[in-house]
Design a protein around this motif. Sequence first.
Motif, mmCIF file in Angstrom:
data_model
loop_
_atom_site.group_PDB
_atom_site.id
_atom_site.type_symbol
_atom_site.label_atom_id
_atom_site.label_comp_id
_atom_site.label_asym_id
_atom_site.label_seq_id
_atom_site.Cartn_x
_atom_site.Cartn_y
_atom_site.Cartn_z
ATOM 1 N N CYS A 30 -7.316 5.862 6.896
ATOM 2 C CA CYS A 30 -7.774 4.468 6.807
ATOM 3 C C CYS A 30 -7.354 3.718 8.066
ATOM 4 C CB CYS A 30 -7.183 3.783 5.578
ATOM 5 S SG CYS A 30 -7.858 4.369 4.018
ATOM 6 N N PRO A 31 -8.043 3.923 9.171
ATOM 7 C CA PRO A 31 -7.666 3.228 10.413
ATOM 8 C C PRO A 31 -7.941 1.725 10.311
ATOM 9 C CG PRO A 31 -9.745 4.402 10.695
ATOM 10 C CD PRO A 31 -9.206 4.811 9.360
ATOM 11 N N GLY A 32 -7.183 0.972 11.077
ATOM 12 C CA GLY A 32 -7.388 -0.469 11.139
ATOM 13 C C GLY A 32 -6.348 -1.286 10.405
ATOM 14 N N TYR A 33 -5.642 -0.671 9.454
ATOM 15 C CA TYR A 33 -4.634 -1.416 8.692
ATOM 16 C C TYR A 33 -3.248 -1.389 9.353
ATOM 17 C CZ TYR A 33 -8.032 -1.525 4.892
ATOM 18 O OH TYR A 33 -9.163 -1.740 4.130
ATOM 19 N N GLY A 34 -3.000 -0.422 10.211
ATOM 20 C CA GLY A 34 -1.694 -0.331 10.869
ATOM 21 C C GLY A 34 -0.615 0.310 10.020
ATOM 22 N N PHE A 35 -1.009 1.173 9.055
ATOM 23 C CA PHE A 35 -0.015 1.820 8.197
ATOM 24 C C PHE A 35 1.049 2.571 9.001
ATOM 25 C CE2 PHE A 35 -3.373 2.318 4.616
ATOM 26 C CZ PHE A 35 -3.144 1.029 4.198
ATOM 27 N N GLU A 36 0.638 3.134 10.148
ATOM 28 C CA GLU A 36 1.578 3.917 10.955
ATOM 29 C C GLU A 36 2.673 3.041 11.563
ATOM 30 O OE1 GLU A 36 -1.507 2.464 13.870
ATOM 31 O OE2 GLU A 36 -1.408 3.042 11.748
ATOM 32 N N ILE A 37 2.433 1.721 11.613
ATOM 33 C CA ILE A 37 3.402 0.795 12.215
ATOM 34 C C ILE A 37 4.286 0.155 11.143
ATOM 35 C CG2 ILE A 37 3.660 -1.325 13.576
ATOM 36 C CD1 ILE A 37 0.932 -0.620 14.855
ATOM 37 N N HIS A 38 3.657 -0.458 10.143
ATOM 38 C CA HIS A 38 4.426 -1.236 9.151
ATOM 39 C C HIS A 38 4.641 -0.500 7.841
ATOM 40 C CE1 HIS A 38 0.506 -1.908 7.356
ATOM 41 N NE2 HIS A 38 0.074 -2.490 8.469
ATOM 42 N N LYS A 39 4.062 0.685 7.702
ATOM 43 C CA LYS A 39 4.243 1.538 6.518
ATOM 44 C C LYS A 39 3.820 0.867 5.217
ATOM 45 C CE LYS A 39 6.086 4.528 9.335
ATOM 46 N NZ LYS A 39 6.038 3.780 10.618
ATOM 47 N N GLY A 40 2.889 -0.077 5.313
ATOM 48 C CA GLY A 40 2.338 -0.695 4.114
ATOM 49 C C GLY A 40 2.986 -1.997 3.707
ATOM 50 N N TYR A 41 4.041 -2.430 4.399
ATOM 51 C CA TYR A 41 4.691 -3.694 4.051
ATOM 52 C C TYR A 41 3.801 -4.877 4.439
ATOM 53 C CZ TYR A 41 9.018 -1.391 2.716
ATOM 54 O OH TYR A 41 9.938 -0.628 2.065
ATOM 55 N N ALA A 82 0.840 -1.198 0.000
ATOM 56 C CA ALA A 82 0.000 0.000 0.000
ATOM 57 C C ALA A 82 0.876 1.249 0.000
ATOM 58 C CB ALA A 82 -0.906 0.014 1.230
ATOM 59 N N GLY A 83 0.281 2.349 -0.461
ATOM 60 C CA GLY A 83 0.982 3.622 -0.477
ATOM 61 C C GLY A 83 1.812 3.811 -1.732
ATOM 62 N N PRO A 84 2.294 5.022 -1.948
ATOM 63 C CA PRO A 84 3.058 5.327 -3.159
ATOM 64 C C PRO A 84 4.523 4.927 -3.040
ATOM 65 C CG PRO A 84 2.935 7.260 -1.788
ATOM 66 C CD PRO A 84 2.134 6.200 -1.082
ATOM 67 N N VAL A 85 5.204 4.946 -4.176
ATOM 68 C CA VAL A 85 6.665 4.966 -4.182
ATOM 69 C C VAL A 85 7.074 6.426 -4.068
ATOM 70 C CG1 VAL A 85 8.718 4.664 -5.615
ATOM 71 C CG2 VAL A 85 7.018 2.865 -5.509
ATOM 72 N N VAL A 86 8.036 6.711 -3.220
ATOM 73 C CA VAL A 86 8.494 8.088 -3.021
ATOM 74 C C VAL A 86 9.952 8.185 -3.465
ATOM 75 C CG1 VAL A 86 8.893 9.927 -1.347
ATOM 76 C CG2 VAL A 86 6.906 8.424 -1.101
ATOM 77 N N ALA A 87 10.235 9.134 -4.329
ATOM 78 C CA ALA A 87 11.595 9.348 -4.828
ATOM 79 C C ALA A 87 12.100 10.709 -4.382
ATOM 80 C CB ALA A 87 11.625 9.261 -6.356
ATOM 81 N N ALA A 88 13.406 10.787 -4.165
ATOM 82 C CA ALA A 88 14.022 12.057 -3.781
ATOM 83 C C ALA A 88 15.304 12.266 -4.574
ATOM 84 C CB ALA A 88 14.321 12.080 -2.281
ATOM 85 N N ALA A 89 15.597 13.522 -4.855
ATOM 86 C CA ALA A 89 16.844 13.909 -5.505
ATOM 87 C C ALA A 89 17.485 14.998 -4.664
ATOM 88 C CB ALA A 89 16.580 14.411 -6.922
ATOM 89 N N VAL A 90 18.807 14.909 -4.493
ATOM 90 C CA VAL A 90 19.529 15.835 -3.607
ATOM 91 C C VAL A 90 20.818 16.309 -4.270
ATOM 92 C CG1 VAL A 90 20.689 16.104 -1.380
ATOM 93 C CG2 VAL A 90 18.607 14.734 -1.517
ATOM 94 N N ARG A 101 8.230 9.198 2.974
ATOM 95 C CA ARG A 101 7.227 8.144 2.808
ATOM 96 C C ARG A 101 6.670 7.683 4.158
ATOM 97 N NH1 ARG A 101 5.839 2.899 2.453
ATOM 98 N NH2 ARG A 101 4.413 2.467 0.707
ATOM 99 N N ASP A 102 7.534 7.528 5.142
ATOM 100 C CA ASP A 102 7.061 7.097 6.470
ATOM 101 C C ASP A 102 6.052 8.090 7.037
ATOM 102 O OD1 ASP A 102 8.639 4.877 6.313
ATOM 103 O OD2 ASP A 102 10.066 5.477 7.865
ATOM 104 N N ARG A 103 6.336 9.371 6.879
ATOM 105 C CA ARG A 103 5.411 10.394 7.394
ATOM 106 C C ARG A 103 4.093 10.363 6.636
ATOM 107 N NH1 ARG A 103 9.571 15.555 8.397
ATOM 108 N NH2 ARG A 103 10.795 14.533 10.061
ATOM 109 N N LEU A 104 4.161 10.138 5.337
ATOM 110 C CA LEU A 104 2.937 10.057 4.545
ATOM 111 C C LEU A 104 2.088 8.859 4.974
ATOM 112 C CD1 LEU A 104 1.092 10.845 2.197
ATOM 113 C CD2 LEU A 104 2.565 9.511 0.687
ATOM 114 N N MET A 105 2.724 7.718 5.206
ATOM 115 C CA MET A 105 1.978 6.532 5.611
ATOM 116 C C MET A 105 1.311 6.735 6.965
ATOM 117 S SD MET A 105 2.138 4.649 3.008
ATOM 118 C CE MET A 105 1.237 3.255 3.687
ATOM 119 N N CYS A 106 1.923 7.509 7.841
ATOM 120 C CA CYS A 106 1.278 7.825 9.122
ATOM 121 C C CYS A 106 0.027 8.675 8.911
ATOM 122 C CB CYS A 106 2.267 8.535 10.052
ATOM 123 S SG CYS A 106 3.572 7.457 10.693
#
Length: 241
Positions: free
Chosen positions: A177-188, A48-56, A166-171
């Motif tokens: 969407c409560p009940g899935y635990g996204f804030e814990i496992h981040k969609g894995y 679940a959730g998007p792929v997040v890319a960063a450039a620095v 990405r972690d902040r977005l999943m939180c």
Amino acid sequence: MIRTPQQDKPKPRKSAAVAPSFKRERALLKQGVWPVAGCDEAGRGPLAGPVVAAAVILDPKRIPRGLDDSKRLTAERRDALFEEICATSSFAVAYASPARIDRDNILRASLWALARAVHALPEAPKHVFVDGRDRIDTTAECEAVIGGDGLVLSIAAASILAKVSRDRLMCRLAEDCPGYGFEIHKGYGVPQHLAALRDLGPSLHHRRLFAPVAAARARHEAIARDADLLAEPLIALDIPA
């Protein structure tokens, strides 16, 4: 206890992980090639959730201490370095939604997000280092580096930005969407997440074509069809006596 010659041999020690360096960026800088960007993504594996890319683009005179592959850092250290990178570097973050992942496949969606992050940088780089074996679509010279987040400092910085973003977005998605635990496992696909999928079915944020999600969707659609059949009114038949 009798030991064989092979058992008497000392076990080789695991070498300590070598921290990423600024050598490749510095070599290009000496050749007059600058700006140089590093890019990386987070979230290829989750259900679940998007792929997040960063450039620095790091500032050679203000490189935060302790940059490393995000996977080697604690969450607290990643958060601290995230703030330092944002304060001292040029950066951009891009997202590939679950819908794009389902449409294009996870690899193409990841490469698209990486290219978009590079394109969104405040200054166009002349050279881009990207983590992995695939180069991205960019006007700059692009160099793919396998294991780059543990070798190239600018890629390591990008890995931290992508992971923390990405972690902040999943939180935040966990609140939607409560009940899935996204804030814990981040969609894995951990057991807790798979159990929630089984009980609740997929949410709008799930990747519909990933196998566990597709199986959960099929199961819930079958349950709904059965419920509809049970709810249909019985037709009374006039049977002569």
